[in-house]
Scaffold this motif. Structure first.
Motif: not given
Length: 654
Positions: A159-163, A415-432
């Motif tokens: 999505l990014s160009s030289k400008n 010059y600006e460019s397009i960036y994606s961002f993501n907040l990874p989901q935190i998924q704790p797991l208890a197993s025993g």
């Protein structure tokens, strides 16, 4: 002497005077200032630079430097702007303002110490300006940066160009389609440079994500000619995808008019001819529209009367087919700097960019959460969403902490460019795994009860194999109680407070039969002493947990010693040790009526069980550690055997 006063001579003198006037530094600066004043910053820079280099008068050199710096600031060239501001300070032209703006440019260059020094100097000379105080805070933030947030930011090269490619916007009806503004040159019929930015004319583009997860080549959103008569950018759409609002800047006689907000509607698969949205006088900037999901309120940017700083964020409500009176969002959001690129989410939270609030350098992206009292709670999104460069124009996927931003980070031209961002989901797991002390099979009614500070209160069955697992939540504390009939209840505590990534909590639990004595391996005493050592406290806390988890339980504390040759002495010492444990438990809140204690001295040597035999190669199950048995062992094994005899047992008596 005869004077020549012919008309031709007078005309010649006037011509010389006009030429001298046109060639004077004041005239040259006036022309350059006029170019600057109409916003043609890119075009003004060469003229100002030429004046600075050729001019001898220090005042005019300082003036040329100042407006050159301002021009570089407007086209996002912080290094050149900082240098030019420094020259203006040196030549004493608009010194205070030049010093303030130089410090703000140094923030973008991450030269925080130098920036802080200039902010301090400025406030000594001109105290009270909030923009400078916020600049101080920003410099200190840069010198002692907070921990990075968990957001992950990646450039989208397709999505990014030289400008400049900026202000992305996800289609609310189709998350596989994105719109963004671009000053790219490729594919345009006329490659005429914009006099303001030195780039191509800004236009709105759109791209579609294919089935392979790749963005397709961007295409123009509207059939826009590229003759430089107008520029489009900063896009917003109603939730049904049928109406679009965007910023348009028109040019008249090569001079930009004030930015305007325009609208187009989807009609039969095509977009209608855009029309201007009437919000106020033509001489006022109206830009960067952002619609609420219901389409009844529009946030936008303006410098209209009543603004607090350069550009402020305003909002206006819709009444039928027309818009009402705009309202400024106030000092919680707007500053003496610029507040730009508003974006409103479906939950009513406002996002915007500001270079006036404390941040990391240039424009930073902020969150503004509406409060019950009508005010806003504003916070910086932190790094890596923000950087020391300009970060602007955020858009989100619906109901996800993911989307796109634009940023000039890492671009020498600003010059600006397009960036994606993501907040990874935190998924704790208890197993025993739950085992029984005698390796018996687990009964079907074995359960784990889970209670959490988030309100969780549930039971899960333990598999016949002894395994169990459950999903947890971040920032929560849990208590787990394992319960099997005929065995002591067992508790565990798990905290997910402050975790920054998904985590598995593995538990290995062995339950003790109500009929088996419990022996603590760390509950050892120095020779002849009844004092409890600190290393024994952890295992004693397990006894406390067992008593708390099994409120009907009563136990006997029996202390044993190695043989010293004097049975009375051994008996007395063991009684003292049993009493010491009794006192420790009651001091920790255990009811003394649930405890009894006795000293056995050396009269009951330890009988080796299977678990102990597995830990010591010199022992076999059912060995009895009498004094005669110990004497046959080597010295190292003798010491271990003596420790086993020198023990405290906890036996359930009810």
């Amino acid at each position: 002497m005869k004077h020549n006063t012919t008309p031709q001579f007078i005309f010649f003198l006037l011509l010389i005077a006009l030429c001298l006037a046109a060639c004077s530094p004041v005239s040259k600066l006036d022309r350059a200032r006029k170019t600057y004043d109409i916003g043609e910053y890119y075009r003004a820079i060469p003229t100002l630079n030429k004046i600075y280099r050729s001019e001898k008068n220090q005042y005019y050199k300082g003036e040329a430097s100042f407006y050159m710096a301002e021009s570089y600031r407007h086209i996002n060239q912080p290094r050149k702007a900082a240098s030019a501001y420094g020259r203006a300070v040196r030549y004493n032209y608009n010194k205070n303002e030049a010093k303030l703006q130089q410090a703000r440019q140094l923030l973008k260059l991450e030269e925080y110490e130098d920036a802080l020094k200039l902010f301090d100097e400025y406030l000594k000379e001109a105290p009270g300006r909030q923009l400078a105080y916020n600049g101080q805070t920003s410099a200190k933030l840069g010198l002692n940066p907070p921990t990075l947030t968990r957001y992950q930011v990646e450039p989208i090269k397709k999505l990014s160009s030289k400008n400049s490619d900026y202000a992305p916007y996800l289609d609310p009806t189709d998350p596989s389609q994105i719109y963004f503004s671009s000053m790219r040159m490729a594919g345009k019929k006329r490659k005429k440079l914009n006099r303001i930015t030195g780039q191509g004319s800004s236009a709105i583009y759109t791209s579609i994500l294919n089935s392979r997860g790749e963005w397709q080549d961007p295409e123009l959103f509207l059939n826009q000619n590229m003759d430089g008569s107008f520029e489009d950018g900063t896009f917003s759409m109603t939730s049904d995808g049928k109406t679009v609002y965007f910023t348009r800047t028109r040019y008249e006689k090569s001079q930009p008019m004030a930015a305007e907000i325009w609208m187009t509607q989807s009609m039969g698969g095509r977009w209608s001819e855009p029309v201007e949205v009437e919000l106020g006088p033509d001489s006022v900037v109206f830009a960067h529209p952002a619609l609420t999901p219901d389409g009844n309120t529009m946030y936008f940017v303006s410098d209209m009367k009543g603004s607090i700083g350069g550009k402020d964020i305003w909002k206006v409500d819709k009444h039928g087919d027309s818009w009402g009176t705009p309202v400024n969002l106030g000092t919680e959001i707007n500053t003496e700097g610029d507040e730009l690129f508003p974006y409103i989410r479906e939950n009513g939270v406002l996002y915007f960019s500001s270079d006036g609030l404390p941040g990391f350098g240039g424009l930073d992206i902020f969150i503004a959460e509406p409060q019950d009292d009508g005010r806003w709670k504003v916070s910086n999104m932190g790094r890596p969403i923000n950087s020391s460069a300009d970060d602007l124009g955020i858009t989100f996927y619906k109901n996800r902490e993911a989307g796109f931003i634009s940023s000039s980070r890492g671009n020498a031209k600003g010059y600006e460019s397009i960036y994606s961002f993501n907040l990874p989901q935190i998924q704790p797991l208890a197993s025993g795994t739950v085992r029984l002390s005698g390796n018996e099979a687990l009964p079907r009614n074995a359960v784990v009860k889970i209670v959490g500070t988030d309100g969780t209160n549930t039971k899960i069955n333990i598999d016949p194999s002894g395994s169990f697992s459950m999903l947890l939540k971040p920032d929560t504390e849990y208590s787990l109680l394992v319960s099997v009939p005929g065995y002591l209840n067992h508790s565990e505590r798990i905290s997910t407070l402050g975790i920054k990534e998904s985590k598995q909590y593995s538990l290995d639990i062995t339950l003790t039969s109500v009929g088996a004595p419990m022996i603590l391996s760390t509950l050892q005493f120095d020779t002849g002493s009844a004092a409890i050592k600190s290393e024994a406290e952890k295992e004693l806390s397990q006894i406390i947990d067992i008593l708390n988890n099994n409120p009907d339980l009563k136990i006997e504390i029996s202390a044993h010693t190695e043989a010293s040759g004097n049975q009375d002495t051994d008996l007395q010492l063991s009684k003292q040790r049993a009493d010491a444990v009794y006192q420790y438990l009651t001091d920790k809140g255990i009811d003394g009526n649930r405890l009894s204690s006795r000293g056995a001295g050396s009269s009951e040597p330890f009988k080796v069980d299977a678990k102990t035999a597995s830990k010591h190669a010199f022992l076999r199950e059912n060995d009895v550690l009498t004094e005669q048995f110990i004497q046959r062992l080597n010295r190292a094994d003798q010491r271990n055997a003596v420790k086993l005899n020198n023990r405290v047992e906890f036996t359930i008596i009810r």
